[in-house]
Design a protein around this motif. Structure first.
Motif, short mmCIF file in Angstrom:
data_model
loop_
_atom_site.label_atom_id
_atom_site.label_comp_id
_atom_site.label_asym_id
_atom_site.label_seq_id
_atom_site.Cartn_x
_atom_site.Cartn_y
_atom_site.Cartn_z
N PHE A 99 0.83 -1.18 0.11
CA PHE A 99 -0.02 0.03 0.01
C PHE A 99 0.99 1.26 0.19
O PHE A 99 1.92 1.25 0.55
N LYS A 100 0.38 2.42 -0.67
CA LYS A 100 1.04 3.80 -0.14
C LYS A 100 0.44 4.18 1.00
O LYS A 100 -0.53 3.81 1.40
N ILE A 101 1.52 4.81 1.45
CA ILE A 101 1.12 5.46 2.93
C ILE A 101 1.06 6.95 3.02
O ILE A 101 1.92 7.63 2.29
N HIS A 102 0.24 7.35 3.67
CA HIS A 102 0.13 8.71 4.03
C HIS A 102 -0.20 8.74 5.56
O HIS A 102 -0.85 8.37 6.16
N ILE A 103 0.87 9.85 5.97
CA ILE A 103 0.42 10.46 7.55
C ILE A 103 0.49 12.05 7.42
O ILE A 103 0.89 12.65 6.40
N PRO A 104 -0.15 12.58 8.61
CA PRO A 104 -0.17 13.91 8.52
C PRO A 104 1.24 14.60 8.13
O PRO A 104 2.03 14.10 8.62
N ALA A 105 1.22 15.73 7.59
CA ALA A 105 2.32 16.52 7.32
C ALA A 105 3.18 16.94 8.62
O ALA A 105 4.18 16.72 8.54
N SER A 106 2.59 17.18 9.51
CA SER A 106 3.28 17.36 10.85
C SER A 106 3.79 16.17 11.34
O SER A 106 4.64 16.51 12.24
N ASP A 107 3.56 15.04 10.89
CA ASP A 107 4.32 13.96 11.79
C ASP A 107 5.42 13.13 11.09
O ASP A 107 5.97 12.38 11.27
N VAL A 161 -10.83 16.22 7.01
CA VAL A 161 -10.79 15.18 7.84
C VAL A 161 -9.71 14.13 7.80
O VAL A 161 -8.98 13.76 8.52
N ILE A 162 -9.63 13.64 6.40
CA ILE A 162 -8.89 12.30 6.13
C ILE A 162 -7.56 12.74 6.24
O ILE A 162 -6.72 11.91 6.66
N LYS A 163 -6.83 13.98 6.10
CA LYS A 163 -5.67 14.04 5.60
C LYS A 163 -4.92 14.15 7.27
O LYS A 163 -3.80 14.30 7.35
#
Length: 194
Positions: free
Chosen positions: A36-44, A75-77
Motif C-alpha cells: 500500500f501507499k502510505i500517508h501520514i499527516p504532514a506534521s508527523d 478530515v482524512i488528511k
C-alpha cells in the motif's frame, strides 16, 4: 517528579521518540510491506523514533488525490496513518496513546459519515490498558445509533500486537490482504450480547 527526573524523561523521549511515533512507524512499515501507499499527516512525517525518521524509512504520499469533497479531505488528511490502494483509502488508523480516545473516534466517524458508501477499514490503536476505554467510547449511543453503527466498521489494535514485531516480520507481510490485519492484529469492538 523532580526537575531532574522530568528533564531526564524529556531527554529520553527526544532521543527515542514517542510511542505514538513508534506505532505510526510500525503501521507504515506493515502497510508498505503489504504493497500500500502510505500517508501520514504532514506534521508527523519528519518525526523520529530511535533515530529513524518515518518519511526516510517508508515512502510517503504527500498529496492525497482521492477525488473527495473538501470537507472530507480536511478530515482524512489528519488521520494518523492511511493505507492507500489505487487512490482509495483501504485502511485508516487512529493512534491514541495518551490523548482522548474520543477525538480519534470522531475523526473516524466523520470519515464514515461523509462517505457512507465507501468500504474503509478503520482501526483504533491504543495501549492494551486503554482497551476498555476504547470499547466504552465506541459503544456510546451517539456511535451505535448511526445508520451503520461505528463499531461495525472499526476494530481495536492493542499496542502489544504491533510492538513485538521485528524487521524480519515486515517482509512476511508482502502480498497480504487487508483482512490479514483484522485476523492477526485486531479485535472486535462489538458487545458480546449483540
Amino acid at each position: 517528579p523532580s526537575e531532574t527526573e522530568t528533564s531526564e524523561v524529556f531527554e529520553s523521549t527526544e532521543k527515542t521518540g514517542t510511542e505514538h511515533t513508534r506505532v505510526q512507524l510500525i503501521l507504515s512499515q506493515i502497510g508498505h510491506a503489504m504493497g500500500f501507499k502510505i500517508h501520514i499527516p504532514a506534521s508527523d512525517r519528519s518525526k523520529t523514533y530511535e533515530d529513524k525518521r518515518i518519511n526516510e524509512v517508508v515512502p510517503m504520499v504527500e498529496q492525497l488525490n482521492l477525488g473527495l469533497i473538501p470537507t472530507m479531505m480536511r478530515v482524512i488528511k489528519n488521520i494518523d496513518v492511511l493505507w492507500i490502494d489505487d487512490d482509495a483509502v483501504v485502511g485508516a488508523f487512529e493512534i491514541e496513546s495518551t490523548t482522548s480516545i474520543y477525538s480519534g473516534i470522531l475523526r473516524m466517524a466523520d470519515l464514515l459519515s461523509l462517505q457512507p458508501n465507501f468500504q474503509i477499514n478503520c482501526y483504533l490503536v491504543a495501549p492494551d490498558s486503554r482497551e476498555v476505554e476504547v470499547f466504552n467510547q465506541v459503544n456510546r449511543p451517539v456511535f451505535t445509533k448511526m445508520k451503520k453503527p461505528f463499531r461495525d466498521s472499526c476494530r481495536f489494535i492493542p499496542f502489544s500486537s504491533l510492538t513485538g514485531l521485528s524487521p524480519d516480520d515486515f517482509a512476511s507481510f508482502k502480498h497480504q490482504r487487508i483482512s490479514f490485519i483484522e485476523e492477526e492484529f485486531s479485535e472486535s469492538l462489538m458487545p458480546s450480547d449483540v
